[in-house]
Every structure is written in C-alpha cells, then in structure tokens.
Write a protein that holds these residues in place. Structure first.
Motif, PDB file in Angstrom:
ATOM      1  N   HIS A 189       0.936  -1.172   0.507  1.00 30.26           N
ATOM      2  CA  HIS A 189       0.076   1.019  -0.128  1.00 30.26           C
ATOM      3  C   HIS A 189       0.843   1.693  -0.196  1.00 30.26           C
ATOM      4  CE1 HIS A 189      -3.596   2.363   1.101  1.00 30.26           C
ATOM      5  NE2 HIS A 189      -2.874   2.986   1.790  1.00 30.26           N
ATOM      6  N   HIS A 234       1.368   4.223  -2.556  1.00 32.72           N
ATOM      7  CA  HIS A 234       0.988   6.225  -2.272  1.00 32.72           C
ATOM      8  C   HIS A 234       2.250   7.069  -3.279  1.00 32.72           C
ATOM      9  CE1 HIS A 234      -1.947   6.763  -0.316  1.00 32.72           C
ATOM     10  NE2 HIS A 234      -1.831   6.567   1.296  1.00 32.72           N
ATOM     11  N   ASP A 253      -7.518   6.793   0.301  1.00 33.57           N
ATOM     12  CA  ASP A 253      -7.314   5.195   0.115  1.00 33.57           C
ATOM     13  C   ASP A 253      -7.816   4.549  -1.371  1.00 33.57           C
ATOM     14  OD1 ASP A 253      -5.672   5.246   2.300  1.00 33.57           O
ATOM     15  OD2 ASP A 253      -6.695   4.116   3.180  1.00 33.57           O
TER      16      ASP A 253
HETATM   17 ZN    ZN Z   1      -3.001   5.324   2.498  1.00 35.49          ZN
END
Ligand code: ZN
Ligand code: KG4
Length: 381
Positions: free
Chosen positions: A126, A130, A348
């Motif tokens: 994750h 980003h 997200d």
């Molecule tokens: Zn995040």
C-alpha cells in the motif's frame, strides 16, 4: 494492458480499472460515517463492511470502465456466464500493510478473480503505491477533475466514469516522498521508478492521528482533520504556541504524541477557551501550524540532504490546505518541483494500486502466487 485493482487495507473499499496508465474507473466506498460513532476504525466492523461493499464496488468499477460482462460477479445467473467475458490481463490487490481482516477480504477476492480468469495476480504494498500516486494527473483540463470520490458505490460510479486521470511518468525525477495519513507518516527517497529507501517515519502517532485526537479533545467529530482544516482558515496560527516535536532532530523521524499531550494539558488548564468559537478556530490553526511546520521542514531538509530536487506527497493529510500551501511555498523557495497527489487520490484508492501493478508487470516483476497470504505488517524498506 487492463488491470482490475482492489484496495481494502483500512476503511475504504475501492476498486479500479487501469489500462495503459489510464484510470478508466476508480470506485471508492468510504466507511467514515460508520466508524465515526466509535471515534476510530473498528477492525471487525471494517472487515464486515468490506464484505458487504466489495462486490458492488467492483461491479461499479467494471461498469464505469465499460468492460463487458460486468454483471458476472453479482447476477443470479452468474454460473451461466463465462469468466473469460471479462477482458482483464491481470488482477491486483493491496497485500499489506493494513488491518488483517480488512486486507483478507480484498486480497482473497482478487486472487479468486485471477484464478477464475486464469490471469496473473499482483500483491501490492500500500505504501509503495502511495509513492507513485502523485504522478497520476488529470488528463484534461481542471473542469474534468473529480471531486471527492469517497461516496457510496451508487454515486461513485458516475465519478469514476468522468475520472480523466492517468499516470504520467514522463516528468518523473528522483524525489523525496511524504506519505502522511491517519496511520502513517513516512519520508521516502524515491531514487528511480520502483527503487526507493525509507528515510524516516513516526516513532509514535501519525500526523493524521494527531489532527483527529486533538480535534476530539475540542469536541470535533471523527475524523477531525478536515474540520480542523476548515476552522483553521479563520483562526490565528500564532495564537497559541504548541511544540514542534523532533523539528531539529538530526533524524528524518517524526513524533506527534507529545504535541497531542501538550494540547490535552493546555485544554485541561484552560477549559473556558472551548466556550469561545473564535478561540476554537485559533486553537485549530495553532495545532495545524505546528503539525505542518514539522512536516514541511523535515521534508525539505531531507530533500536537500539527499541531493534531489523534487518533492511528492500523498495520504489523507495531504488534503490539508495549509500543508499544500506551505509545501508549495517551501519548494518554490528552494527551487524544487512539487507533485501533490490529486485530492481525490490522497485518501486510499485502488487506482494507485492498479498503476503500480501495471508498472511492475511492465518491468517483468513476477506475479504473486494465488495462495499468497496477507502481509499486515509489511514494512516499506
Ligand atoms: Zn493509505
Ligand atoms: O489516507 P487516509 O484516508 O486513511 C488512512 O489513515 O490510511 O487518511 C485519513 C486521515 C485522517 O486522520 C484525517 O483526519 C486526515 O487524513 N485528513 C486531514 C484532512 N483530510 C483528511 N487532515 C488534515 N486536514 C485535512 N484536510
């Protein structure tokens, strides 16, 4: 290459379809309202909510991307349909870090789709995703930009269709990347595409957590960050002097729990301040100024020290207007280029998962096994 990507690491259920760098769709269903009642994300509830929302969200992303046979996953006659109707080349999902039960929902669903379609599966970190989200930009002019995509599956479908976002790595340059959210505050040196090194991270609370918890002390509802941003606009950032933890520390690490404690004691000793709305605005602006000063100063210092000339930032707190302004000013002063994630992609989303998966496949990084497990504590190296 067309990829279906799924993100369920925390409290946003998201699915995106990415093709050759373009975000064909990016559906996001936020659970913020559900967790607000509890003042923070409740992992068990998050997982149940992902289970409930994942198929409608995937459906929404497939529909918006115009992929045929998109009702494959939910129609009552699903068994009659041929999985190969779905024209996908690969399926990706967030493998970690995140809440274990939340990660499980997205990862196992993605692996199941990959299995049914006999296509590769890519497990994505994750935080690594980003790092590349600031390079996803509007394809067309600003009027086509999306507003917040943190909507219900029903409404995000239209948003997804209008997205007009695409990854543009033609301007890529080595950079220092700030990832700043409710759970993380990390500084990373990104030397080249897919090559990076973590410089520092928070030793206790994340910056977003500091916004949320100090906001709660002032009676603001969860998550307090966006409201503090709003109230700060009419507050005096110099009204109260709060500490700037680790500002002058030699490391690239952050610490925000001391600032939170300092606000707690200050409010305990000055409770009457909370009866005056203007003072609440001043408090918000002063706390925000402390957080933003530390984030900006340490990011700029790390950029100078590492001899790069570009700064990028992503994560929920990157929506903060003061942070965006101050980073822009500091970069201008130092002659650095700044790439901030689009506001809709700060929080997200599966679009960034799909873009990274596509870059990995393009660079022949092998796909993951369909039996690979979640990695809840997957630390970015
Ligand atoms: Zn995040
Ligand atoms: O990236 P995100 O959606 O989720 C994770 O934490 O992974 O970030 C949420 C965090 C929350 O702490 C929220 O208060 C903060 O981002 N946030 C903001 C703003 N918008 C979101 N903080 C300050 N100002 C904002 N405008």
């Amino acid at each position: 290459m067309t990829i279906l990507a799924i993100e369920t690491s925390c409290d946003e259920t998201s699915a995106a379809v990415v093709r050759d760098g373009k975000i064909l769709s990016n559906a996001v269903s936020s659970q913020v309202a559900l967790h607000a009642e509890y003042g923070g994300v409740v992992p068990e509830l998050a997982a149940r909510e992902h289970l409930k929302n994942l198929i409608p969200v995937v459906q929404s992303a497939l529909d918006a991307a115009g992929l045929g046979g998109a009702d494959l996953l939910v129609s009552p006659d699903a068994r009659q349909r041929v999985p190969a109707d779905l024209k996908l080349d690969a399926v990706a999902a967030t493998q970690g870090p995140g809440l274990p039960t939340a990660l499980l929902v997205g990862l196992k669903a993605a692996q199941a789709v990959a299995f049914a379609l006999r296509k590769p599966f890519i497990g994505i970190n994750h935080h690594e995703a980003h790092l590349y989200s600031p390079w996803i930009v509007s394809e067309r002019s600003a009027e086509h930009r999306l507003g917040s995509m943190t909507e219900s599956p029903a409404t995000c479908r239209d948003g997804a269709r209008r997205s007009g976002l695409a990854a543009d790595f033609t301007a890529f340059q080595p950079n220092v990347s700030l990832i700043v959210s409710g759970g993380h505050t990390i500084l990373v040196l990104v030397e080249s595409e897919l090559k990076h090194r973590v410089l520092g991270s928070t030793v206790d609370d994340a910056a977003g957590e500091c916004f949320d918890k100090t906001g709660k002390l002032m009676g603001l509802s969860y998550p307090a960050g966006p409201e503090m941003d709003r109230l700060s606009e009419s507050g005096n950032p110099k009204a109260f002097d709060f500490p700037r933890p680790l500002l002058h520390d030699a490391s690239d690490d952050f610490s925000f729990s001391g600032l939170k404690t300092s606000v707690r004691y200050f409010l305990r000793d000055n409770p009457a301040l909370l009866d005056d709305p203007q003072k609440i605005h001043d408090l918000c602006a002063s706390i925000q100024a402390a957080i933003v000063e530390v984030l900006v100063a340490k990011t700029i210092r790390a950029t100078k020290r590492n001899g790069v000339r570009c700064v990028t930032a992503s994560g929920g707190v990157t929506c903060n207007r003061a942070l965006r302004r101050e980073l822009a000013l500091a970069c201008k002063k130092n002659g650095f280029t700044l790439h901030l994630a689009e506001k809709s992609l700060c929080t997200d989303n599966a679009a960034m998962i799909g873009i990274l998966a596509e870059r990995k496949l393009a660079q022949n990084i092998p796909a993951a096994g369909l039996d690979e497990d979640i990695k809840p504590g997957w630390v970015l190296a």
